[in-house]
Design an enzyme around this catalytic site. Structure first.
Site, PDB file in Angstrom:
ATOM      1  N   HIS A 152       0.868  -1.164   0.000  1.00 50.09           N
ATOM      2  CA  HIS A 152       0.000   0.000   0.000  1.00 50.09           C
ATOM      3  C   HIS A 152       0.923   1.237   0.000  1.00 50.09           C
ATOM      4  O   HIS A 152       2.024   1.182   0.545  1.00 50.09           O
ATOM      5  CB  HIS A 152      -0.791  -0.067   1.302  1.00 50.09           C
ATOM      6  CG  HIS A 152      -1.904   0.909   1.459  1.00 50.09           C
ATOM      7  ND1 HIS A 152      -1.701   2.200   1.846  1.00 50.09           N
ATOM      8  CD2 HIS A 152      -3.236   0.775   1.302  1.00 50.09           C
ATOM      9  CE1 HIS A 152      -2.871   2.818   1.935  1.00 50.09           C
ATOM     10  NE2 HIS A 152      -3.825   1.965   1.611  1.00 50.09           N
ATOM     11  N   ASP A 180       2.470  -4.886   8.263  1.00 51.84           N
ATOM     12  CA  ASP A 180       1.258  -4.073   8.130  1.00 51.84           C
ATOM     13  C   ASP A 180       0.061  -5.025   8.141  1.00 51.84           C
ATOM     14  O   ASP A 180      -0.144  -5.786   7.202  1.00 51.84           O
ATOM     15  CB  ASP A 180       1.366  -3.295   6.802  1.00 51.84           C
ATOM     16  CG  ASP A 180       0.076  -2.591   6.410  1.00 51.84           C
ATOM     17  OD1 ASP A 180      -0.966  -2.812   7.059  1.00 51.84           O
ATOM     18  OD2 ASP A 180       0.118  -1.834   5.429  1.00 51.84           O
ATOM     19  N   CYS A 222      -4.522   2.517  -3.799  1.00 55.57           N
ATOM     20  CA  CYS A 222      -3.306   2.976  -3.105  1.00 55.57           C
ATOM     21  C   CYS A 222      -2.151   2.005  -3.320  1.00 55.57           C
ATOM     22  O   CYS A 222      -1.312   1.810  -2.437  1.00 55.57           O
ATOM     23  CB  CYS A 222      -3.524   3.160  -1.597  1.00 55.57           C
ATOM     24  SG  CYS A 222      -4.722   4.412  -1.206  1.00 55.57           S
ATOM     25  N   GLN A 274      -4.994  -5.334   6.572  1.00 59.60           N
ATOM     26  CA  GLN A 274      -5.914  -6.228   5.852  1.00 59.60           C
ATOM     27  C   GLN A 274      -6.047  -7.604   6.494  1.00 59.60           C
ATOM     28  O   GLN A 274      -6.922  -8.374   6.109  1.00 59.60           O
ATOM     29  CB  GLN A 274      -5.450  -6.415   4.394  1.00 59.60           C
ATOM     30  CG  GLN A 274      -5.590  -5.178   3.546  1.00 59.60           C
ATOM     31  CD  GLN A 274      -7.027  -4.711   3.381  1.00 59.60           C
ATOM     32  OE1 GLN A 274      -7.966  -5.517   3.384  1.00 59.60           O
ATOM     33  NE2 GLN A 274      -7.217  -3.426   3.236  1.00 59.60           N
ATOM     34  N   LYS A 311     -11.026  -1.138   9.845  1.00 59.22           N
ATOM     35  CA  LYS A 311     -11.185  -2.251   8.904  1.00 59.22           C
ATOM     36  C   LYS A 311     -11.644  -3.515   9.609  1.00 59.22           C
ATOM     37  O   LYS A 311     -11.855  -4.537   8.987  1.00 59.22           O
ATOM     38  CB  LYS A 311      -9.878  -2.473   8.146  1.00 59.22           C
ATOM     39  CG  LYS A 311      -9.610  -1.318   7.180  1.00 59.22           C
ATOM     40  CD  LYS A 311      -8.348  -1.452   6.398  1.00 59.22           C
ATOM     41  CE  LYS A 311      -8.214  -0.237   5.476  1.00 59.22           C
ATOM     42  NZ  LYS A 311      -6.906  -0.177   4.834  1.00 59.22           N
TER      43      LYS A 311
END
Ligand SMILES: *Cc1c(COP(=O)(O)O)cnc(C)c1O
Length: 404
Positions: free
Chosen positions: A121, A198, A362, A201, A224
């Protein structure tokens, strides 16, 4: 027992209409919807105990402080962190990444190397480029293959004694690929590099165990995973967090202040300057409770079913190409119709009440790799249904007819 119809009752927004049609919300990778339990936590906070934390002797302040710190402990247990002070509240994934990237400025020198992946991202590319500019370190990129997977043999070649940091997302937001992060972490540690994952997600779909992963830093956003926007967390191993300098100066993060010298507070407050998003932290805790109430195993099984169903149905449409075909994937289907711009497809789907994301998500480097301007991305959550997949498929067929 997983019952999607019962679960849908928890989400008020799923009952509204858009453009005269029942909302079909398939943009979960951008932000998830909010269950009543989380909305109630927000309303309860502002209705009953809104106060600044860690400061007042009065009861309201104490109640707010207790609730905020309880949320931190919930998050600690959810991610299986060893200590609650290893959980730093942030405004989201982007904030967490920047906090770490900023901290490493003083730890890196010319000749050092940082490895990122081709699947990142923008929020996981730009801060590292900025860090390289500040420190003189060099950025290396793990390449991807056509299935949308990182090529691990290339990663092995990039690792060396110069590698100081590795940054990879757990799951790609644009394609849904689940990256082999345990391997990535273990190999990085062999050369003495730190790893930041990260998890923006992954956290909506799986429950990461930061100690089992032996990861140095793990970041995510609440919004999220059924929580509010503007809230998230950074997990860091105690040793690393002690090594990093503070990110922002201000109230809350100090021990003693004089004009000659300021000493900083201990963890986690050293990284939490200013009044935080108190309500956001508490609501994040409520979101974690809600999702654990449903159960991450049940969520993963059900979403996998949705993914297989959507992939099969969409693949039947002639001229439709799916990007990201790894076997290790979460419930994201990124696709294009031959000769048709993704934006046009998204616009027609919106008229039908179907919310999808269109564009580069992104992640422009991924789009460049496939030589496309973007994709249509349908991302499913545990509250979506097979009927909604059918509505999407009908919509895409309609868009194809109108646009070709
Ligand atoms: C959404 C997302 C981000 C950014 O999260 P924010 O909440 O906007 O800070 C970073 N990385 C990935 C993989 C994402 O999906």
């Amino acid at each position: 027992m997983f019952n999607v119809e019962h679960i849908r009752q928890d989400f008020p927004i799923l009952h509204r209409q858009v453009n005269g049609k029942p909302l079909v919300y398939l943009d979960n990778a951008a932000t998830s919807q909010t269950p009543q339990a989380v909305i109630d936590a927000i309303v309860d906070y502002y209705s009953n105990y809104n106060a600044n934390i860690h400061r007042g002797v009065h009861s309201l302040s104490q109640e707010a402080t207790d609730a905020y710190e309880e949320a931190r402990i919930k998050i600690q247990h959810h991610f299986n962190a060893k200590f609650s002070h290893e959980i730093i509240f942030t405004s989201g994934t982007t904030h967490g990444i920047n906090l770490v990237a900023n901290g490493f400025s003083s730890l890196l020198k010319k000749g050092d190397e940082i490895i990122v992946s081709a699947l990142e991202h923008h929020s996981n590319i730009v801060p590292w480029q900025m860090l390289c500019e500040r420190s003189g370190a060099t950025l290396k990129v793990i390449p991807m293959n056509l299935e949308g997977e990182l090529i691990m043999s290339e990663y092995d070649k990039l690792l060396s004694a110069h590698t100081k940091l590795v940054f990879v997302n757990h799951i790609s937001n644009a394609l849904g690929t689940i990256n082999p992060i345990k391997y990535i972490i273990d190999e990085a540690h062999k050369v003495g590099a730190a790893v930041l994952i990260d998890g923006a997600q992954s956290c909506p779909h799986i429950k990461p165990d930061v100690q089992a992963l032996d990861v140095d830093f793990y970041v995510t956003s609440a919004h999220k995973m059924c929580g509010p926007t503007g809230e998230g967390m950074l997990y860091g191993k105690e040793d690393w967090l002690n090594k990093l300098p503070p990110y922002q100066g201000g109230g809350e993060m100090i021990d003693q202040v004089t004009f000659e010298k300021t000493t900083y507070a201990g963890l986690p407050h050293k990284f939490e300057a200013g009044t935080p998003n108190i309500c956001g932290g508490i609501a994040f805790g409520a979101a974690i409770d809600y999702m654990n109430g449903i159960g991450f195993d049940a969520i993963a099984d059900y979403e996998h079913e949705l993914l297989e169903y959507a992939t099969a149905k969409l693949s039947e449409i002639e001229g439709l190409k799916i990007y990201g075909t790894s076997k290790q994937k979460t419930s994201v289907v990124s696709f294009n119709l031959e000769g048709i711009h993704p934006y046009d497809v998204g616009t027609i789907l919106d008229k039908l009440g179907i919310a999808v994301r269109t564009g580069h998500h992104c992640a422009q480097p991924i789009m460049d790799f496939y030589k496309i301007p973007g994709t249509v991305r349908a991302s499913f959550a545990f509250y979506n249904t097979k009927e909604e997949v059918d509505t999407l498929v009908t919509g895409v067929k309609k868009a194809k007819m109108m646009l070709s």
